[in-house]
Scaffold this active site. Structure first.
Site, PDB file in Angstrom:
ATOM      1  CE  LYS A 259     134.249  74.577  -8.747  1.00  0.00           C
ATOM      2  NZ  LYS A 259     135.597  74.716  -7.678  1.00  0.00           N
TER       3      LYS A 259
ATOM      4  NE  ARG B  96     136.824  76.814 -13.764  1.00  0.00           N
ATOM      5  CZ  ARG B  96     136.681  75.753 -13.240  1.00  0.00           C
ATOM      6  NH1 ARG B  96     135.338  75.257 -13.535  1.00  0.00           N
ATOM      7  NH2 ARG B  96     137.291  75.173 -12.581  1.00  0.00           N
TER       8      ARG B  96
ATOM      9  NE  ARG C 223     138.808  65.678  -7.152  1.00  0.00           N
ATOM     10  CZ  ARG C 223     138.179  67.374  -7.320  1.00  0.00           C
ATOM     11  NH1 ARG C 223     136.900  67.882  -6.957  1.00  0.00           N
ATOM     12  NH2 ARG C 223     139.552  67.621  -7.639  1.00  0.00           N
TER      13      ARG C 223
ATOM     14  NE  ARG D 280     138.977  66.525 -11.251  1.00  0.00           N
ATOM     15  CZ  ARG D 280     138.759  67.386 -10.850  1.00  0.00           C
ATOM     16  NH1 ARG D 280     137.120  67.432 -10.748  1.00  0.00           N
ATOM     17  NH2 ARG D 280     138.945  68.531 -11.625  1.00  0.00           N
TER      18      ARG D 280
ATOM     19  NE  ARG E   4     142.001  72.216 -10.940  1.00  0.00           N
ATOM     20  CZ  ARG E   4     141.899  70.999 -10.297  1.00  0.00           C
ATOM     21  NH1 ARG E   4     142.641  70.005  -9.821  1.00  0.00           N
ATOM     22  NH2 ARG E   4     140.660  71.111  -9.784  1.00  0.00           N
TER      23      ARG E   4
HETATM   24  P1  AP5 Z   1     134.107  68.669  -4.908  1.00  0.00           P
HETATM   25  O1  AP5 Z   1     132.907  68.977  -4.534  1.00  0.00           O
HETATM   26  O2  AP5 Z   1     134.961  67.766  -5.496  1.00  0.00           O
HETATM   27  O3  AP5 Z   1     135.053  70.000  -5.632  1.00  0.00           O
HETATM   28  P2  AP5 Z   1     134.959  71.519  -7.021  1.00  0.00           P
HETATM   29  O4  AP5 Z   1     135.065  72.242  -6.043  1.00  0.00           O
HETATM   30  O5  AP5 Z   1     134.272  70.407  -7.455  1.00  0.00           O
HETATM   31  O6  AP5 Z   1     136.294  71.088  -6.965  1.00  0.00           O
HETATM   32  P3  AP5 Z   1     137.034  71.036  -8.379  1.00  0.00           P
HETATM   33  O7  AP5 Z   1     138.078  70.363  -8.610  1.00  0.00           O
HETATM   34  O8  AP5 Z   1     136.013  69.922  -9.205  1.00  0.00           O
HETATM   35  O9  AP5 Z   1     137.223  72.200  -8.611  1.00  0.00           O
HETATM   36  P4  AP5 Z   1     138.035  73.341 -10.594  1.00  0.00           P
HETATM   37  O10 AP5 Z   1     137.258  73.820 -10.504  1.00  0.00           O
HETATM   38  O11 AP5 Z   1     138.993  72.674 -10.150  1.00  0.00           O
HETATM   39  O12 AP5 Z   1     137.738  72.075 -11.442  1.00  0.00           O
HETATM   40  P5  AP5 Z   1     136.401  71.807 -12.330  1.00  0.00           P
HETATM   41  O13 AP5 Z   1     136.026  70.301 -12.587  1.00  0.00           O
HETATM   42  O14 AP5 Z   1     135.667  72.431 -12.580  1.00  0.00           O
HETATM   43  O15 AP5 Z   1     135.175  68.852  -3.397  1.00  0.00           O
HETATM   44  C1  AP5 Z   1     136.916  68.282  -2.793  1.00  0.00           C
HETATM   45  C2  AP5 Z   1     136.554  67.313  -2.257  1.00  0.00           C
HETATM   46  O16 AP5 Z   1     136.320  67.324  -1.050  1.00  0.00           O
HETATM   47  C3  AP5 Z   1     135.782  65.270  -2.240  1.00  0.00           C
HETATM   48  O17 AP5 Z   1     137.077  64.466  -1.571  1.00  0.00           O
HETATM   49  C4  AP5 Z   1     134.813  65.938  -1.492  1.00  0.00           C
HETATM   50  O18 AP5 Z   1     134.484  65.161  -0.788  1.00  0.00           O
HETATM   51  C5  AP5 Z   1     135.799  67.114  -0.333  1.00  0.00           C
HETATM   52  N1  AP5 Z   1     134.900  67.691   0.848  1.00  0.00           N
HETATM   53  C6  AP5 Z   1     133.721  68.683  -0.008  1.00  0.00           C
HETATM   54  N2  AP5 Z   1     133.399  69.125   0.692  1.00  0.00           N
HETATM   55  C7  AP5 Z   1     133.520  68.558   2.320  1.00  0.00           C
HETATM   56  C8  AP5 Z   1     133.700  69.460   3.325  1.00  0.00           C
HETATM   57  N3  AP5 Z   1     132.500  69.892   3.697  1.00  0.00           N
HETATM   58  N4  AP5 Z   1     134.251  69.029   4.094  1.00  0.00           N
HETATM   59  C9  AP5 Z   1     135.598  68.271   4.055  1.00  0.00           C
HETATM   60  N5  AP5 Z   1     135.714  67.038   2.524  1.00  0.00           N
HETATM   61  C10 AP5 Z   1     135.224  68.189   2.003  1.00  0.00           C
HETATM   62  O19 AP5 Z   1     137.427  72.008 -13.437  1.00  0.00           O
HETATM   63  C11 AP5 Z   1     137.931  71.365 -14.110  1.00  0.00           C
HETATM   64  C12 AP5 Z   1     138.880  71.682 -15.212  1.00  0.00           C
HETATM   65  O20 AP5 Z   1     138.090  72.023 -15.891  1.00  0.00           O
HETATM   66  C13 AP5 Z   1     139.776  72.994 -14.676  1.00  0.00           C
HETATM   67  O21 AP5 Z   1     140.834  73.081 -14.462  1.00  0.00           O
HETATM   68  C14 AP5 Z   1     139.910  74.097 -16.453  1.00  0.00           C
HETATM   69  O22 AP5 Z   1     140.815  73.244 -16.577  1.00  0.00           O
HETATM   70  C15 AP5 Z   1     138.158  73.204 -17.368  1.00  0.00           C
HETATM   71  N6  AP5 Z   1     137.201  73.891 -17.063  1.00  0.00           N
HETATM   72  C16 AP5 Z   1     136.287  73.468 -16.155  1.00  0.00           C
HETATM   73  N7  AP5 Z   1     135.695  74.680 -16.498  1.00  0.00           N
HETATM   74  C17 AP5 Z   1     135.766  75.544 -17.296  1.00  0.00           C
HETATM   75  C18 AP5 Z   1     135.606  76.651 -18.015  1.00  0.00           C
HETATM   76  N8  AP5 Z   1     134.249  77.470 -17.244  1.00  0.00           N
HETATM   77  N9  AP5 Z   1     136.625  77.252 -18.228  1.00  0.00           N
HETATM   78  C19 AP5 Z   1     137.561  77.005 -18.465  1.00  0.00           C
HETATM   79  N10 AP5 Z   1     137.902  76.168 -18.695  1.00  0.00           N
HETATM   80  C20 AP5 Z   1     137.165  75.288 -17.434  1.00  0.00           C
HETATM   81 MG    MG Z   2     134.325  69.903  -9.442  1.00  0.00          MG
END
Ligand code: AP5
Ligand code: MG
Length: 226
Positions: A13, A88, A127, A161, A172
């Site tokens: 994402k 979410r 990552r 992270r 997660r």
């Molecule tokens: P990356 O782009 O970083 O993936 P992502 O989908 O953004 O993964 P996240 O871990 O950030 O998602 P998440 O939803 O768990 O975390 P968030 O920060 O939102 O890519 C991942 C890796 O793959 C990278 O190394 C990249 O280089 C590689 N890659 C990408 N595309 C590729 C491809 N095509 N081929 C190969 N490699 C590739 O949330 C974190 C925490 O915050 C949550 O767990 C929760 O506790 C809290 N939180 C956030 N939002 C909310 C909400 N709305 N409500 C409540 N709690 C929340």
């Molecule tokens: Mg992310």
């Protein structure tokens, strides 16, 4: 354009959101990035969010919705926005509907990034993020920086992270399956969801996503409306 990007942890994402937002000249808003900024600054909100994030749980809705409400009230979102990681759960989706209804606007599309769990684990394990700019995302195998541990864009230090340990990632993924997948049902009922395969090279996924929202130059293979 007003877009949502939904998908499991590690689907890509953040990687896609930066590129889509630049291409479409709209604001990228990631609740995860905003919480990590608060944590780095040691704010009260950050300390509260940190407990939940480390445990792989959602941060409480009243905190999260407040953060989004503040972002969407800013003038820089008037030209459009891409929400990454929000909403979410169904309560957050209803809250967003209410915020948008108050401004007389609605969403244009919801992009659903689809990816198998095994690929998610491998993407997250490798990552690395830049301490100086949250939008500089690398992978030790798929997108390695030229110098290990150093951001290839700005020279910042790369880090892993705290919530990227395998046990937390599995938690997660469970939360995604039990709560966030319901958000897709909410928007399917509004006819807004387009599903895009997140497999393949970053540019291939980007081309699919742009085609899915009618902004692409190429045919949308691996794309479906559902
Ligand atoms: P990356 O782009 O970083 O993936 P992502 O989908 O953004 O993964 P996240 O871990 O950030 O998602 P998440 O939803 O768990 O975390 P968030 O920060 O939102 O890519 C991942 C890796 O793959 C990278 O190394 C990249 O280089 C590689 N890659 C990408 N595309 C590729 C491809 N095509 N081929 C190969 N490699 C590739 O949330 C974190 C925490 O915050 C949550 O767990 C929760 O506790 C809290 N939180 C956030 N939002 C909310 C909400 N709305 N409500 C409540 N709690 C929340
Ligand atoms: Mg992310």
């Amino acid at each position: 354009m007003r877009l949502l990007l939904i998908g499991p942890p590690g689907a890509g994402k953040g990687t896609q959101a930066v590129r889509l937002a630049a291409h479409l000249s709209i604001q990228h808003i990631s609740t995860g990035d905003l919480f990590r900024e608060h944590i780095a600054q040691g704010t009260e909100l950050g300390q509260n969010a940190d407990k939940h994030i480390r445990a792989g749980r959602l941060v409480p809705d009243e905190v999260t919705v407040g953060v989004i409400e503040e972002c969407l009230a800013r003038p820089d979102t008037e030209r459009g926005f891409l929400l990454d990681g929000f909403p979410r759960n169904p309560a957050q989706a209803e809250a967003l509907d209410g915020i948008l209804a108050d401004t007389g606007s609605g969403l244009d599309a919801v992009l659903n990034l689809e990816i198998p769990d095994a690929e998610v684990i491998s993407r997250i394990a490798g990552r690395r993020l830049c301490r100086q700019d949250r939008e500089h995302i690398f992978h030790v195998d798929h997108n390695p920086p030229e110098v290990a541990g150093t951001c290839a864009v700005c020279g910042g230090e790369l880090y892993q992270r705290d919530d990227d340990r395998e046990a937390t990632v599995r938690r997660r993924l469970e939360v995604y399956g039990s709560e966030t997948a319901l958000v897709l049902d909410h928007y399917r009922a509004q006819g807004l969801v387009t599903t895009v395969s997140a497999l393949g090279r970053v540019q291939e996924v980007l081309d699919r996503a742009l085609a899915a929202i009618g902004k692409g130059r190429v045919a949308a293979s691996g794309t479906s409306s559902n």
